[in-house]
Design an enzyme around this catalytic site. Structure first.
Site, PDB file in Angstrom:
ATOM      1  N   TYR A 123      -6.830   7.515   4.082  1.00 43.95           N
ATOM      2  CA  TYR A 123      -7.670   6.308   4.044  1.00 43.95           C
ATOM      3  C   TYR A 123      -9.138   6.682   3.802  1.00 43.95           C
ATOM      4  CZ  TYR A 123      -9.326   1.710   5.765  1.00 43.95           C
ATOM      5  OH  TYR A 123      -9.921   0.472   5.910  1.00 43.95           O
ATOM      6  N   VAL A 165      -1.416  -4.863  -6.674  1.00 42.18           N
ATOM      7  CA  VAL A 165      -2.494  -4.269  -7.468  1.00 42.18           C
ATOM      8  C   VAL A 165      -2.489  -2.738  -7.459  1.00 42.18           C
ATOM      9  CG1 VAL A 165      -4.036  -6.269  -7.456  1.00 42.18           C
ATOM     10  CG2 VAL A 165      -4.167  -4.601  -5.581  1.00 42.18           C
TER      11      VAL A 165
HETATM   12  P1  NAP Z   1      -5.217  -7.031   6.400  1.00 40.19           P
HETATM   13  O1  NAP Z   1      -5.554  -8.092   7.388  1.00 40.19           O
HETATM   14  O2  NAP Z   1      -4.116  -6.079   6.683  1.00 40.19           O
HETATM   15  O3  NAP Z   1      -4.942  -7.758   4.989  1.00 40.19           O
HETATM   16  C1  NAP Z   1      -4.642  -6.976   3.863  1.00 40.19           C
HETATM   17  C2  NAP Z   1      -4.613  -7.853   2.637  1.00 40.19           C
HETATM   18  O4  NAP Z   1      -4.380  -7.005   1.491  1.00 40.19           O
HETATM   19  C3  NAP Z   1      -3.484  -8.883   2.665  1.00 40.19           C
HETATM   20  O5  NAP Z   1      -3.932 -10.041   2.003  1.00 40.19           O
HETATM   21  C4  NAP Z   1      -2.384  -8.182   1.855  1.00 40.19           C
HETATM   22  O6  NAP Z   1      -1.492  -9.095   1.226  1.00 40.19           O
HETATM   23  C5  NAP Z   1      -3.232  -7.477   0.814  1.00 40.19           C
HETATM   24  N1  NAP Z   1      -2.550  -6.352   0.162  1.00 40.19           N
HETATM   25  C6  NAP Z   1      -2.066  -5.221   0.723  1.00 40.19           C
HETATM   26  N2  NAP Z   1      -1.514  -4.435  -0.219  1.00 40.19           N
HETATM   27  C7  NAP Z   1      -1.652  -5.088  -1.405  1.00 40.19           C
HETATM   28  C8  NAP Z   1      -1.273  -4.799  -2.735  1.00 40.19           C
HETATM   29  N3  NAP Z   1      -0.644  -3.666  -3.063  1.00 40.19           N
HETATM   30  N4  NAP Z   1      -1.560  -5.702  -3.701  1.00 40.19           N
HETATM   31  C9  NAP Z   1      -2.184  -6.878  -3.395  1.00 40.19           C
HETATM   32  N5  NAP Z   1      -2.574  -7.202  -2.149  1.00 40.19           N
HETATM   33  C10 NAP Z   1      -2.309  -6.316  -1.161  1.00 40.19           C
HETATM   34  O7  NAP Z   1      -6.484  -6.109   6.080  1.00 40.19           O
HETATM   35  P2  NAP Z   1      -8.041  -6.329   6.379  1.00 40.19           P
HETATM   36  O8  NAP Z   1      -8.330  -5.739   7.695  1.00 40.19           O
HETATM   37  O9  NAP Z   1      -8.441  -7.717   6.066  1.00 40.19           O
HETATM   38  O10 NAP Z   1      -8.650  -5.329   5.291  1.00 40.19           O
HETATM   39  C11 NAP Z   1      -9.079  -5.766   4.021  1.00 40.19           C
HETATM   40  C12 NAP Z   1      -9.837  -4.638   3.368  1.00 40.19           C
HETATM   41  O11 NAP Z   1     -10.948  -4.290   4.179  1.00 40.19           O
HETATM   42  C13 NAP Z   1      -9.027  -3.359   3.187  1.00 40.19           C
HETATM   43  O12 NAP Z   1      -9.360  -2.730   1.982  1.00 40.19           O
HETATM   44  C14 NAP Z   1      -9.452  -2.518   4.376  1.00 40.19           C
HETATM   45  O13 NAP Z   1      -9.293  -1.159   4.123  1.00 40.19           O
HETATM   46  C15 NAP Z   1     -10.911  -2.910   4.467  1.00 40.19           C
HETATM   47  N6  NAP Z   1     -11.508  -2.672   5.775  1.00 40.19           N
HETATM   48  C16 NAP Z   1     -10.954  -3.217   6.903  1.00 40.19           C
HETATM   49  C17 NAP Z   1     -11.541  -2.963   8.117  1.00 40.19           C
HETATM   50  C18 NAP Z   1     -10.993  -3.526   9.408  1.00 40.19           C
HETATM   51  O14 NAP Z   1     -11.418  -3.074  10.469  1.00 40.19           O
HETATM   52  N7  NAP Z   1     -10.105  -4.495   9.380  1.00 40.19           N
HETATM   53  C19 NAP Z   1     -12.685  -2.165   8.205  1.00 40.19           C
HETATM   54  C20 NAP Z   1     -13.208  -1.638   7.040  1.00 40.19           C
HETATM   55  C21 NAP Z   1     -12.625  -1.901   5.833  1.00 40.19           C
HETATM   56  P3  NAP Z   1      -0.130  -9.645   1.964  1.00 40.19           P
HETATM   57  O15 NAP Z   1      -0.600 -10.714   2.922  1.00 40.19           O
HETATM   58  O16 NAP Z   1       0.674 -10.214   0.857  1.00 40.19           O
HETATM   59  O17 NAP Z   1       0.475  -8.479   2.655  1.00 40.19           O
END
Ligand code: NAP
Length: 248
Positions: free
Chosen positions: A157, A66
């Site tokens: 970020y 995306v």
């Molecule tokens: P995660 O476990 O690393 O998972 C990331 C997800 O995004 C995976 O499904 C990955 O797909 C997908 N992705 C990455 N790049 C993409 C792209 N270019 N196109 C389509 N899909 C893509 O991350 P998460 O911790 O769940 O984080 C999810 C969201 O929450 C992010 O936006 C992050 O910034 C936000 N967030 C996270 C935290 C935290 O502490 N974890 C806190 C605040 C906000 P693949 O499996 O195919 O790689």
């Protein structure tokens, strides 16, 4: 399963793992059919699809990076072709490339801005015409505590996540008259691959800064996203902060 979202269609970007996966399953538990987007991890996307189908609703996997406008447009077009509409868009896909500003490579800046910020514009831009025509939409942008407070080594970020909040407010003002709400969810640190990848010492320090004394869970974030889609009809342009008290 409850049926509050029965008949609705949700696209969740980055739904193969972590927070996106939990959002997809939570919306499915409330009756929505789900488009599971991922970029590289096909097995994980398949696992999410199975969990959704176990809730008795439909799931469609769409591989799309995306951060590329054409692929994001194709994702929304496929969802509309296969399910006839999109009612809910969760702009969740995100990455981090942490480095101090002095050492950060242009590529590290661009990858994060394109994946975390531009993807939200591409998907939203593609989905709003249909939502306007049908007079209904719920758009949820997965921002972060880092977009609210900043953080060492995360200028790329933080800029992307703060940009998501500003985009949320502007589009909320534009789209409210069409019965489309746009909200940002700002989680603190959540136990997913993104956070588990951190050094143990850093994790300990982070937990010591969280009054509740632990990381959040993907399911806690998903409950907030679901709330915005069910009871949360008077919320728009909001920042839903859930961070264990780390930032108030
Ligand atoms: P995660 O476990 O690393 O998972 C990331 C997800 O995004 C995976 O499904 C990955 O797909 C997908 N992705 C990455 N790049 C993409 C792209 N270019 N196109 C389509 N899909 C893509 O991350 P998460 O911790 O769940 O984080 C999810 C969201 O929450 C992010 O936006 C992050 O910034 C936000 N967030 C996270 C935290 C935290 O502490 N974890 C806190 C605040 C906000 P693949 O499996 O195919 O790689």
């Amino acid at each position: 399963m409850s049926d509050e979202l029965s008949g609705q269609v949700a696209v969740v970007t980055g739904a193969s793992r972590g927070i996106g996966r939990a959002c997809a399953i939570e919306l499915a538990k409330h009756g929505a059919n789900i488009v599971v987007n991922y970029t590289s991890n096909a097995d994980a996307a398949e696992g999410c699809k199975k969990a959704i189908e176990a809730e008795g609703v439909k799931a469609l996997i769409v591989q799309a990076n995306v951060s590329k406008s054409e692929q994001a447009q194709q994702l929304i077009a496929t969802a509309e072709e296969q399910f006839g509409k999109v009612d809910i868009l969760v702009n969740n896909a995100g990455i981090n490339r942490d480095r101090t500003v002095q050492r950060m490579a242009v590529k590290e800046w661009q990858e994060v801005i394109e994946t975390d910020l531009s993807s939200m514009f591409y998907c939203t831009n593609a989905v709003v015409t249909g939502m306007r025509d049908r007079g209904y939409g719920r758009i949820i942008n997965m921002s972060s505590i880092i977009g609210q407070m900043g953080n060492l080594g995360q200028s790329n970020y933080a800029a992307a996540k703060a940009g998501m909040i500003a985009f949320t407010k502007s589009t909320a003002k534009e789209l409210a008259r069409f019965n489309i709400t746009v909200n940002a969810v700002c989680p603190g640190f959540v136990a997913t691959d993104m956070v588990q990848a951190l050094d143990d010492k850093i994790k300990e320090t982070l937990i010591s800064q969280i009054p509740i004394g632990r990381f959040g869970t993907p399911e806690e974030v998903a409950a907030t996203v679901r709330f915005l889609c069910t009871e949360g009809s008077f919320y728009t342009g909001a920042q839903m902060s859930l961070n264990g008290g780390q930032y108030m």
